[in-house]
Design a protein around this motif. Structure first.
Motif, PDB file in Angstrom:
ATOM      1  N   LEU A 130       0.829  -1.207   0.000  1.00 46.38           N
ATOM      2  CA  LEU A 130       0.000   0.000   0.000  1.00 46.38           C
ATOM      3  C   LEU A 130       0.865   1.259   0.000  1.00 46.38           C
ATOM      4  CD1 LEU A 130      -2.850  -1.035   2.471  1.00 46.38           C
ATOM      5  CD2 LEU A 130      -2.914  -0.995  -0.030  1.00 46.38           C
ATOM      6  N   THR A 141       2.148   1.720  -3.483  1.00 50.37           N
ATOM      7  CA  THR A 141       1.068   2.217  -4.339  1.00 50.37           C
ATOM      8  C   THR A 141       0.868   3.714  -4.152  1.00 50.37           C
ATOM      9  OG1 THR A 141      -0.058   0.076  -4.293  1.00 50.37           O
ATOM     10  CG2 THR A 141      -1.386   1.997  -4.884  1.00 50.37           C
ATOM     11  N   CYS A 153      -5.166  -1.338  -4.732  1.00 52.81           N
ATOM     12  CA  CYS A 153      -5.685  -1.570  -3.374  1.00 52.81           C
ATOM     13  C   CYS A 153      -6.554  -2.823  -3.354  1.00 52.81           C
ATOM     14  CB  CYS A 153      -6.484  -0.357  -2.898  1.00 52.81           C
ATOM     15  SG  CYS A 153      -5.473   1.081  -2.512  1.00 52.81           S
ATOM     16  N   THR A 183     -12.683  -8.060  -2.700  1.00 54.19           N
ATOM     17  CA  THR A 183     -12.040  -7.134  -3.626  1.00 54.19           C
ATOM     18  C   THR A 183     -13.065  -6.287  -4.360  1.00 54.19           C
ATOM     19  OG1 THR A 183     -10.202  -8.669  -3.952  1.00 54.19           O
ATOM     20  CG2 THR A 183     -10.516  -6.976  -5.630  1.00 54.19           C
ATOM     21  N   GLN A 217     -13.376  -2.223  -4.087  1.00 54.30           N
ATOM     22  CA  GLN A 217     -13.223  -1.365  -5.258  1.00 54.30           C
ATOM     23  C   GLN A 217     -14.464  -0.503  -5.486  1.00 54.30           C
ATOM     24  OE1 GLN A 217      -9.961  -1.240  -5.550  1.00 54.30           O
ATOM     25  NE2 GLN A 217     -10.119  -1.245  -7.777  1.00 54.30           N
ATOM     26  N   LEU A 234     -14.353   2.258  -2.822  1.00 53.96           N
ATOM     27  CA  LEU A 234     -13.359   3.280  -3.170  1.00 53.96           C
ATOM     28  C   LEU A 234     -13.807   4.103  -4.366  1.00 53.96           C
ATOM     29  CD1 LEU A 234     -10.027   1.257  -2.763  1.00 53.96           C
ATOM     30  CD2 LEU A 234     -10.912   3.054  -1.251  1.00 53.96           C
TER      31      LEU A 234
END
Length: 292
Positions: free
Chosen positions: A122, A125, A215, A244, A248, A251
Protein backbone atom coordinates in the motif's frame (compact mmCIF):
# COMPACT_ATOMS: atom_id res chain seq x y z
CA UNK A 1 -6.45 -30.86 -20.32
CA UNK A 2 -8.80 -28.75 -18.17
CA UNK A 3 -5.80 -27.11 -16.46
CA UNK A 4 -4.29 -26.24 -19.83
CA UNK A 5 -7.58 -24.66 -20.91
CA UNK A 6 -7.55 -22.50 -17.77
CA UNK A 7 -4.00 -21.35 -18.50
CA UNK A 8 -4.72 -20.57 -22.13
CA UNK A 9 -8.11 -18.89 -21.86
CA UNK A 10 -9.01 -17.58 -18.37
CA UNK A 11 -6.50 -14.75 -17.86
CA UNK A 12 -6.26 -13.90 -21.59
CA UNK A 13 -10.05 -13.65 -21.76
CA UNK A 14 -10.08 -11.25 -18.82
CA UNK A 15 -7.35 -9.10 -20.37
CA UNK A 16 -9.26 -8.94 -23.66
CA UNK A 17 -12.43 -7.97 -21.74
CA UNK A 18 -10.60 -5.15 -19.95
CA UNK A 19 -9.23 -3.96 -23.30
CA UNK A 20 -12.74 -3.84 -24.76
CA UNK A 21 -13.92 -1.91 -21.71
CA UNK A 22 -11.07 0.54 -22.24
CA UNK A 23 -12.19 1.14 -25.81
CA UNK A 24 -15.69 1.86 -24.59
CA UNK A 25 -14.98 3.93 -21.47
CA UNK A 26 -11.37 5.10 -21.81
CA UNK A 27 -7.80 3.99 -20.98
CA UNK A 28 -8.10 4.85 -17.30
CA UNK A 29 -10.81 2.22 -16.81
CA UNK A 30 -8.80 -0.33 -18.78
CA UNK A 31 -5.87 0.27 -16.44
CA UNK A 32 -8.03 -0.09 -13.34
CA UNK A 33 -9.55 -3.35 -14.56
CA UNK A 34 -6.24 -4.88 -15.57
CA UNK A 35 -4.81 -3.99 -12.14
CA UNK A 36 -7.44 -6.19 -10.55
CA UNK A 37 -6.22 -9.76 -10.00
CA UNK A 38 -7.41 -10.85 -13.45
CA UNK A 39 -4.00 -12.39 -14.18
CA UNK A 40 -2.49 -13.01 -10.73
CA UNK A 41 -5.81 -14.43 -9.51
CA UNK A 42 -5.84 -17.20 -12.13
CA UNK A 43 -2.12 -17.82 -11.52
CA UNK A 44 -2.68 -18.25 -7.78
CA UNK A 45 -5.80 -20.32 -8.41
CA UNK A 46 -3.99 -22.65 -10.79
CA UNK A 47 -1.12 -23.09 -8.33
CA UNK A 48 -3.67 -23.87 -5.61
CA UNK A 49 -5.23 -26.59 -7.77
CA UNK A 50 -1.84 -28.02 -8.68
CA UNK A 51 0.04 -27.66 -5.37
CA UNK A 52 -2.60 -27.22 -2.64
CA UNK A 53 -3.93 -24.46 -0.35
CA UNK A 54 -0.75 -24.15 1.74
CA UNK A 55 1.33 -23.42 -1.37
CA UNK A 56 -1.29 -20.91 -2.55
CA UNK A 57 -1.45 -19.17 0.85
CA UNK A 58 2.31 -18.71 0.96
CA UNK A 59 2.40 -17.58 -2.67
CA UNK A 60 -0.41 -15.07 -2.05
CA UNK A 61 1.51 -13.58 0.87
CA UNK A 62 4.56 -13.21 -1.34
CA UNK A 63 2.38 -11.65 -4.04
CA UNK A 64 1.83 -8.69 -1.74
CA UNK A 65 5.54 -7.97 -2.06
CA UNK A 66 5.24 -8.38 -5.82
CA UNK A 67 2.81 -5.45 -5.82
CA UNK A 68 5.71 -3.25 -4.75
CA UNK A 69 7.47 -4.19 -7.97
CA UNK A 70 4.28 -3.67 -9.96
CA UNK A 71 4.00 -0.11 -8.62
CA UNK A 72 7.63 0.43 -9.58
CA UNK A 73 6.90 -0.85 -13.09
CA UNK A 74 4.07 1.66 -13.59
CA UNK A 75 6.28 4.58 -12.58
CA UNK A 76 9.26 3.49 -14.71
CA UNK A 77 7.08 2.76 -17.75
CA UNK A 78 5.23 6.08 -17.43
CA UNK A 79 8.42 8.11 -16.99
CA UNK A 80 10.16 6.42 -19.92
CA UNK A 81 7.13 6.79 -22.19
CA UNK A 82 7.26 10.53 -21.58
CA UNK A 83 11.03 10.86 -21.88
CA UNK A 84 11.52 8.65 -24.94
CA UNK A 85 8.89 9.78 -27.43
CA UNK A 86 11.11 8.89 -30.36
CA UNK A 87 12.10 5.45 -29.07
CA UNK A 88 10.40 2.21 -29.92
CA UNK A 89 7.87 0.97 -27.39
CA UNK A 90 9.95 -2.20 -26.91
CA UNK A 91 12.76 -0.19 -25.27
CA UNK A 92 10.36 1.26 -22.71
CA UNK A 93 8.87 -2.16 -21.98
CA UNK A 94 12.20 -3.98 -21.64
CA UNK A 95 13.69 -1.37 -19.29
CA UNK A 96 10.56 -1.35 -17.13
CA UNK A 97 10.55 -5.16 -17.07
CA UNK A 98 14.20 -5.24 -16.07
CA UNK A 99 13.56 -2.92 -13.13
CA UNK A 100 10.50 -4.90 -12.05
CA UNK A 101 12.28 -8.25 -12.29
CA UNK A 102 15.29 -7.00 -10.33
CA UNK A 103 12.97 -5.75 -7.59
CA UNK A 104 11.11 -9.08 -7.59
CA UNK A 105 14.32 -11.05 -7.10
CA UNK A 106 15.30 -8.87 -4.14
CA UNK A 107 11.83 -8.96 -2.59
CA UNK A 108 11.63 -12.76 -2.91
CA UNK A 109 14.44 -12.95 -0.34
CA UNK A 110 12.30 -11.22 2.30
CA UNK A 111 10.33 -13.28 4.79
CA UNK A 112 7.66 -11.03 6.34
CA UNK A 113 4.13 -11.70 7.62
CA UNK A 114 1.27 -10.95 5.19
CA UNK A 115 0.22 -7.90 7.22
CA UNK A 116 3.66 -6.33 6.89
CA UNK A 117 3.72 -7.16 3.19
CA UNK A 118 0.29 -5.54 2.83
CA UNK A 119 1.56 -2.32 4.42
CA UNK A 120 4.58 -2.29 2.11
CA UNK A 121 2.41 -2.77 -0.99
CA UNK A 122 0.00 0.00 0.00
CA UNK A 123 2.90 2.35 0.72
CA UNK A 124 4.44 1.62 -2.69
CA UNK A 125 1.07 2.22 -4.34
CA UNK A 126 0.69 5.60 -2.61
CA UNK A 127 4.19 6.61 -3.71
CA UNK A 128 3.41 5.54 -7.27
CA UNK A 129 0.18 7.52 -7.35
CA UNK A 130 2.03 10.63 -6.21
CA UNK A 131 4.79 10.10 -8.79
CA UNK A 132 2.37 9.71 -11.70
CA UNK A 133 0.33 12.69 -10.54
CA UNK A 134 3.38 14.87 -11.19
CA UNK A 135 3.64 13.79 -14.82
CA UNK A 136 2.11 16.40 -17.10
CA UNK A 137 0.55 14.89 -20.20
CA UNK A 138 -1.02 16.28 -23.32
CA UNK A 139 -4.71 15.98 -24.04
CA UNK A 140 -5.76 12.43 -24.80
CA UNK A 141 -5.75 11.98 -28.58
CA UNK A 142 -8.70 10.41 -30.39
CA UNK A 143 -8.50 6.65 -30.12
CA UNK A 144 -7.18 5.15 -33.37
CA UNK A 145 -9.01 2.26 -34.99
CA UNK A 146 -7.24 -0.87 -33.68
CA UNK A 147 -5.97 -3.40 -36.20
CA UNK A 148 -7.70 -6.76 -36.50
CA UNK A 149 -4.85 -8.58 -34.82
CA UNK A 150 -4.97 -6.34 -31.71
CA UNK A 151 -7.16 -8.41 -29.38
CA UNK A 152 -5.78 -11.81 -30.47
CA UNK A 153 -2.25 -10.51 -29.90
CA UNK A 154 -3.13 -9.28 -26.41
CA UNK A 155 -4.71 -12.62 -25.53
CA UNK A 156 -1.81 -14.63 -26.97
CA UNK A 157 0.81 -12.56 -25.10
CA UNK A 158 -1.05 -13.03 -21.82
CA UNK A 159 -1.52 -16.77 -22.37
CA UNK A 160 2.18 -17.22 -23.09
CA UNK A 161 3.33 -15.45 -19.95
CA UNK A 162 0.74 -17.10 -17.65
CA UNK A 163 1.52 -20.58 -18.98
CA UNK A 164 5.25 -20.04 -18.52
CA UNK A 165 4.93 -18.90 -14.90
CA UNK A 166 2.44 -21.55 -13.76
CA UNK A 167 4.42 -24.31 -15.46
CA UNK A 168 7.59 -23.23 -13.66
CA UNK A 169 5.88 -22.84 -10.26
CA UNK A 170 7.06 -26.19 -8.87
CA UNK A 171 10.67 -25.29 -9.66
CA UNK A 172 10.38 -21.70 -8.45
CA UNK A 173 8.67 -22.52 -5.14
CA UNK A 174 5.83 -20.58 -3.48
CA UNK A 175 7.81 -17.49 -2.52
CA UNK A 176 9.26 -16.70 -5.94
CA UNK A 177 6.07 -17.82 -7.69
CA UNK A 178 4.07 -15.50 -5.45
CA UNK A 179 6.35 -12.53 -5.97
CA UNK A 180 6.21 -13.07 -9.74
CA UNK A 181 2.42 -13.60 -9.83
CA UNK A 182 1.73 -9.82 -9.93
CA UNK A 183 4.47 -9.43 -12.54
CA UNK A 184 2.94 -6.93 -15.00
CA UNK A 185 1.63 -9.45 -17.50
CA UNK A 186 -1.76 -7.94 -18.26
CA UNK A 187 -0.48 -4.47 -17.39
CA UNK A 188 2.39 -4.82 -19.85
CA UNK A 189 0.06 -5.93 -22.61
CA UNK A 190 -2.45 -3.12 -22.08
CA UNK A 191 0.12 -0.36 -21.39
CA UNK A 192 2.33 -1.31 -24.32
CA UNK A 193 -0.56 -1.36 -26.76
CA UNK A 194 -1.72 1.97 -25.31
CA UNK A 195 1.72 3.49 -25.88
CA UNK A 196 2.17 2.04 -29.35
CA UNK A 197 -1.31 2.96 -30.58
CA UNK A 198 -2.22 6.08 -28.59
CA UNK A 199 1.06 7.62 -27.44
CA UNK A 200 2.48 8.63 -24.03
CA UNK A 201 -0.66 10.41 -22.80
CA UNK A 202 -2.81 7.30 -23.25
CA UNK A 203 -0.14 5.09 -21.66
CA UNK A 204 0.11 7.34 -18.59
CA UNK A 205 -3.69 7.49 -18.24
CA UNK A 206 -3.77 3.68 -18.38
CA UNK A 207 -1.06 3.34 -15.73
CA UNK A 208 -2.81 5.79 -13.43
CA UNK A 209 -5.79 3.47 -13.62
CA UNK A 210 -3.50 0.54 -12.79
CA UNK A 211 -2.40 2.18 -9.55
CA UNK A 212 -6.02 2.89 -8.61
CA UNK A 213 -6.75 -0.82 -8.85
CA UNK A 214 -3.86 -2.01 -6.69
CA UNK A 215 -5.69 -1.57 -3.37
CA UNK A 216 -8.21 -4.18 -4.46
CA UNK A 217 -5.38 -6.37 -5.74
CA UNK A 218 -3.66 -6.16 -2.35
CA UNK A 219 -6.88 -7.00 -0.53
CA UNK A 220 -7.34 -10.08 -2.72
CA UNK A 221 -3.83 -11.40 -2.04
CA UNK A 222 -4.07 -10.70 1.69
CA UNK A 223 -7.39 -12.54 2.04
CA UNK A 224 -6.13 -15.56 0.10
CA UNK A 225 -2.97 -15.62 2.23
CA UNK A 226 -5.01 -15.47 5.44
CA UNK A 227 -7.86 -17.83 4.51
CA UNK A 228 -6.52 -20.48 2.13
CA UNK A 229 -5.20 -22.80 4.85
CA UNK A 230 -8.09 -22.65 7.35
CA UNK A 231 -10.95 -22.53 4.82
CA UNK A 232 -9.54 -24.24 1.74
CA UNK A 233 -8.87 -22.85 -1.71
CA UNK A 234 -12.42 -22.50 -3.06
CA UNK A 235 -13.78 -20.60 -0.05
CA UNK A 236 -10.69 -18.42 0.26
CA UNK A 237 -10.71 -17.39 -3.38
CA UNK A 238 -14.48 -16.77 -3.32
CA UNK A 239 -14.26 -14.53 -0.25
CA UNK A 240 -11.21 -12.74 -1.64
CA UNK A 241 -12.95 -12.04 -4.96
CA UNK A 242 -16.07 -10.74 -3.21
CA UNK A 243 -14.06 -8.62 -0.79
CA UNK A 244 -12.04 -7.13 -3.63
CA UNK A 245 -15.18 -6.20 -5.54
CA UNK A 246 -16.79 -4.58 -2.48
CA UNK A 247 -13.61 -2.63 -1.69
CA UNK A 248 -13.22 -1.37 -5.26
CA UNK A 249 -16.87 -0.30 -5.43
CA UNK A 250 -16.53 1.51 -2.10
CA UNK A 251 -13.36 3.28 -3.17
CA UNK A 252 -14.98 4.17 -6.46
CA UNK A 253 -17.96 5.78 -4.76
CA UNK A 254 -15.66 7.67 -2.42
CA UNK A 255 -13.54 8.91 -5.32
CA UNK A 256 -16.63 10.01 -7.23
CA UNK A 257 -17.95 11.86 -4.18
CA UNK A 258 -14.63 13.61 -3.62
CA UNK A 259 -14.44 14.61 -7.29
CA UNK A 260 -17.96 16.03 -7.15
CA UNK A 261 -17.17 17.91 -3.94
CA UNK A 262 -14.01 19.36 -5.43
CA UNK A 263 -15.95 20.52 -8.48
CA UNK A 264 -18.51 22.18 -6.22
CA UNK A 265 -15.98 23.95 -4.02
CA UNK A 266 -13.58 25.01 -6.74
CA UNK A 267 -15.49 28.12 -7.96
CA UNK A 268 -15.89 29.41 -4.40
CA UNK A 269 -12.36 28.74 -3.25
CA UNK A 270 -10.41 29.14 -6.45
CA UNK A 271 -7.71 31.15 -4.68
CA UNK A 272 -7.26 28.47 -2.08
CA UNK A 273 -7.20 25.43 -4.33
CA UNK A 274 -4.14 24.79 -6.51
CA UNK A 275 -4.82 24.92 -10.21
CA UNK A 276 -4.68 21.54 -11.89
CA UNK A 277 -3.17 21.13 -15.33
CA UNK A 278 -5.83 21.11 -18.00
CA UNK A 279 -7.25 17.64 -18.50
CA UNK A 280 -7.65 16.14 -21.91
CA UNK A 281 -11.07 15.82 -23.47
CA UNK A 282 -13.04 13.39 -21.35
CA UNK A 283 -10.08 12.55 -19.08
CA UNK A 284 -11.96 13.32 -15.89
CA UNK A 285 -14.91 11.33 -17.16
CA UNK A 286 -12.61 8.36 -17.70
CA UNK A 287 -11.41 8.61 -14.12
CA UNK A 288 -14.94 8.66 -12.73
CA UNK A 289 -15.90 5.71 -14.89
CA UNK A 290 -12.85 3.80 -13.74
CA UNK A 291 -13.80 4.43 -10.15
CA UNK A 292 -17.37 3.30 -10.55
Amino acid sequence: MSMLILKLFLAPGLVVASSLAGRRWGPSLAGTLVAMPIVAGPILGITCLEHGPSFAARAAGASLLGLVSLALFTVVFAKLSQASRTRHWAVTLLVAWAGCLAADLVLSLLAVPPLVALCLSLTATAVGVKALARIRTEALPPAPAPPRWDLPARGAATALLVTALTTAASQLGPDLTGVLAPFPIGTSVVATFALAQGGPAVAVATLRGVLRGLCGFAAFCFLVAALAKPLGGAAAFGIAAAGTLVLQLGLGRLRTALTARRSTLSPRAGRLLPRRPAAGPGEDDHEVSAAG
